[in-house]
Enzyme design. Structure first.
Site, short mmCIF file in Angstrom:
data_model
loop_
_atom_site.label_atom_id
_atom_site.label_comp_id
_atom_site.label_asym_id
_atom_site.label_seq_id
_atom_site.Cartn_x
_atom_site.Cartn_y
_atom_site.Cartn_z
CG HIS A 85 12.25 -4.80 1.19
ND1 HIS A 85 12.95 -4.10 2.14
CD2 HIS A 85 12.34 -3.92 0.24
CE1 HIS A 85 13.57 -2.99 1.56
NE2 HIS A 85 13.25 -3.01 0.37
CG ASP A 207 13.83 -5.31 5.39
OD1 ASP A 207 13.97 -6.61 4.66
OD2 ASP A 207 13.21 -4.44 5.00
CB SER A 613 16.51 -1.99 -0.62
OG SER A 613 15.44 -1.21 0.22
N1 ARG Z 1 10.14 1.67 2.58
C1 ARG Z 1 11.10 0.63 2.07
C2 ARG Z 1 11.41 0.87 0.65
O1 ARG Z 1 11.10 1.67 -0.05
C3 ARG Z 1 10.80 -0.81 2.50
C4 ARG Z 1 9.44 -1.21 1.75
C5 ARG Z 1 9.09 -2.55 1.94
N2 ARG Z 1 8.43 -2.73 3.37
C6 ARG Z 1 7.20 -2.57 3.55
N3 ARG Z 1 6.53 -2.59 4.72
N4 ARG Z 1 6.38 -2.26 2.52
O2 ARG Z 1 11.36 0.08 -0.19
N1 GLU Z 2 13.24 0.59 0.90
C1 GLU Z 2 14.04 1.06 -0.36
C2 GLU Z 2 14.34 0.26 -1.28
O1 GLU Z 2 13.71 -0.79 -1.65
C3 GLU Z 2 15.03 2.05 0.25
C4 GLU Z 2 14.47 2.98 1.16
C5 GLU Z 2 14.78 4.31 0.47
O2 GLU Z 2 13.93 4.70 -0.47
O3 GLU Z 2 15.68 4.83 1.11
O4 GLU Z 2 15.40 0.49 -2.22
#
Ligand code: ARG
Ligand code: GLU
Length: 677
Positions: A85, A207, A613
């Site tokens: 991502h 990921d 991330s």
């Molecule tokens: N929750 C993770 C973050 O905050 C992954 C986001 C990307 N994945 C998604 N399914 N939207 O960035």
């Molecule tokens: N998915 C998040 C990012 O893009 C990290 C997840 C979180 O917020 O801990 O940095």
């Protein structure tokens, strides 16, 4: 019964007395203050191994990726891992109908197949320095930054505040502009579970994506050139293929973006009782509109996939945050803490009053900015019209418009406009709806009727309309002009958080300083601000609900159990099904619960946030065991209060990464340049 309770009580006391909580995001240059605790928990290296300005250290293998994620170097030839991502935009930009790397994945067969990513940068920290005294001594920050930039080729520098400005640090980076895509799994692995599983444990997302840093032949940062060669880093991570077990030490090294550990109850109240709930409700409406349209139309499903993901990501996070703050009683705890501070420091108690008064002065303004962003600014077409009216460069206008209208549906936008215009009026603080906007709504019989009028009469809902027409003569131009005061207002309040509005923040400086002098038990770490940090903890499951324990490791069996060709988020590639049926896992197979399987993800107690991330997750020997990519949503309140029992970061197991590269990608040759242990 009684005996058991007593034993538990004793245990709790004993643990409480000795263990230091796994919370905190520590500055690597000061990690020696934590090393004793880290070593007692299983870390085997020294502070100098983590960060050193005299020799190569682990910090030389960590990069700030694309300005908002983290990545790690895993070979002497600049091979780089980050999340799928995080690489998504670069992968998307390289994709076309003929080469759809998001859908199909991509693996360079040789160095010449590594694809340059225009605009993608990575930055490696050269050093950090506490310059509080230098600044107090009269040196100018601009001069310090300018001198640091002049130290070397591709150098960038910035001064960042710690503890609301009580300390200032200089960060010096080397910035590399030639970064190339080496490989990525298909989205059906890299984004497996999609929004359905986002922020959720158990999780099965692969990921990750693979890049390589290129440098000039003398190993300096350089703009893209055919003559560039793979960057030879001072240090790269070694990789452990031995796996992890519950209780094992883990450390994460990366660039967390934003936490608010020291905010007062006023700010927690704002987050949990006003800001988050309003934003969640507004996004629920938008997401419902989008989802409904997506279900009706396959084309719209694809067009709005990325937008849906972005809107839903924070929407889900905020829900977890509100729940977590309520469950922990953070608001009451903060109030009690503040009362104790005031009682024990009568001469400083005015700071809390000053903070309170500052919030009273600024909450409405900050809320209006957030409300505007989530309502009127979430309507897409007028945003494009505003852009077109200001655009000088016709070519750029065409490019931006082409990109925009490719993924635009006027029906969805109209439905969102109807809802968001009326929601803005309903939720706007007294006296904040611009007169011109009220007049427009009144002239057309209300906000919803006005939205219909706008979309019936605007010719800016298509590429040809925008590029061929005159935006400033369009019906939408009237709307843009009416909301212009809100754009100006929003930019005046464009701070990271409410508490960073300068009129509030200036009171945090003395308040946090007073806390540090008063609360000697507390381990103070500077809030995350996208500077390099170390957090550590252990691999651990957790009690998700009464009687429902979630184990810390997932496996291929879980992917197969979710696999369903009819569900977009769970439709895995045939190659993964085939490997599963053949059980030809090669060296990546493990025995777990008496079955042969492949590890996929695990969770740990590392204190993380957005920006982490892609961060390397390391074992006690500093070897790479996984790549961080998420948290469980019930633990996202850790941005405000970290709770060891509930907070877990989610990591893709490095063995799954290697398995996918090797068995699914057929790119096992990449493993030859890594150091696997
Ligand atoms: N929750 C993770 C973050 O905050 C992954 C986001 C990307 N994945 C998604 N399914 N939207 O960035
Ligand atoms: N998915 C998040 C990012 O893009 C990290 C997840 C979180 O917020 O801990 O940095």
């Amino acid at each position: 019964m009684i005996k058991r309770t007593l034993l538990l009580a004793l245990l709790t006391v004993a643990v409480g007395a000795t263990a230091v909580a796994d919370k905190g995001m520590w500055l690597p240059s000061l990690i020696s203050s934590r090393i004793k605790d880290m070593r007692s928990k299983g870390f085997r290296l020294t502070a100098e191994d983590i960060y050193s300005i005299n020799k190569a250290s682990l910090k030389d293998a960590v990069v700030l990726f694309d300005g908002g994620c983290t990545g790690e170097i895993v070979s002497p030839e600049g091979l780089l891992l980050t999340n799928h991502h995080c690489g998504y935009d670069a992968i998307q930009a390289l994709s076309s109908v003929d080469h759809d790397y998001l859908t199909d994945g991509y693996w360079a067969k040789s160095r010449s197949g590594e694809l340059p990513c225009k605009g993608l940068q990575v930055a490696i920290l050269v050093r950090m320095e506490d310059i509080t005294d230098r600044l107090a001594g009269g040196e100018s920050a601009e001069a310090i930054v300018a001198a640091a930039k002049a130290e070397g080729k591709g150098y960038a520098a910035a001064v960042e505040q710690m503890y609301y400005g009580n300390e200032q640090y200089l960060f010096v980076y080397r910035v590399f502009d030639d970064v190339r895509l080496v490989g990525t799994p298909p989205s059906s692995i890299g984004k497996f579970g999609g929004d359905t599983d986002n922020w959720i444990w158990p999780r099965h997302t692969g990921d990750f994506s693979v890049f390589r840093i290129y440098a000039s032949p003398d190993n300096e940062p350089a703009a893209y050139s055919k003559a560039n060669v793979p960057y030879r880093p001072a240090r790269h991570f070694e990789i452990s293929t031995r796996g992890v077990g519950e209780g094992d030490f883990t450390m994460i090294y990366g660039f967390p973006g934003n936490t608010q550990e020291y905010i007062t109850s006023d700010a927690v109240d704002y987050i949990a009782n006003l800001s988050d709930p309003v934003k969640i409700a507004l996004r629920t409406e938008r997401l419902d509109i989008i989802r409904e349209a997506q279900q009706r139309d396959a084309k719209v499903r694809i067009q709005y996939a990325a937008k849906h993901a972005t809107i839903a990501n924070a929407w889900k996070k905020w829900q977890g945050e509100v729940l977590g703050i309520r469950r922990l009683g953070t608001l009451d705890k903060k109030r009690a803490y503040e009362a104790r501070f005031a009682a024990e420091n009568p001469s400083q108690a005015f700071l809390l009053d000053s903070l309170h008064a500052a919030y009273e002065r600024n909450i409405t303004g900050y809320y209006l900015r957030e409300l505007f962003n989530e309502t009127l600014r979430a309507i897409e077409m007028p945003q494009m019209v505003r852009f077109a009216m200001a655009a000088r460069d016709h070519e750029r206008k065409r490019t931006v418009a082409a990109e925009f209208y490719k993924n635009y549906d006027a029906g969805i936008d109209r439905a969102i406009a109807r809802r968001m215009m009326s929601e803005f009026v309903r939720l706007a603080p007294e006296g904040t709806v611009p007169d011109a906007l009220s007049a427009l709504f009144a002239a057309h019989g209300g906000a919803e009727a006005y939205a219909d009028y706008l979309y019936d009469n605007s010719s800016m809902t298509t590429f040809d309309g925008l590029v061929g027409g005159d935006a400033s003569a369009d019906a939408a131009a009237e709307f843009v002009a009416a909301v212009e005061p809100l754009y100006e207002h929003a930019s005046r309040y464009a701070y990271r958080n409410l508490s960073n509005v300068p009129d509030i923040e200036r009171w945090y400086r003395p308040y946090v300083k007073a806390l540090m002098e008063w609360d000697r038990e507390r381990a103070f770490f500077p809030d995350a601000n996208l500077t390099l940090r170390v957090a550590y903890g252990k691999v651990a499951g957790y009690e998700y609900a009464d009687g429902e324990y979630h184990r810390p490791q997932t496996t291929l069996e879980g992917i197969i159990a979710k696999d369903n060709p009819d569900i977009y988020d769970y439709d895995i590639p045939q190659s993964l099904r085939d490997v599963y049926s053949s059980k030809q896992y090669g060296r990546w197979g493990i025995d777990l619960d008496s079955r042969r399987t492949v590890p996929v993800c695990f969770i740990a107690t590392n204190h993380t946030t957005g920006g982490n991330s892609g961060s390397p997750v390391l074992n006690g020997r500093g070897e790479l065991i996984g790549i961080n990519f998420d948290r469980t949503w019930l633990s996202t309140m850790s941005d405000v209060e970290f709770d060891e029992d509930m907070c877990r970061n989610i990591i893709v197991d490095i063995r799954y990464v290697l398995f996918v590269i090797d068995r699914i990608g057929g790119a096992g040759y990449l493993l030859d340049e890594m150091r696997l242990k």
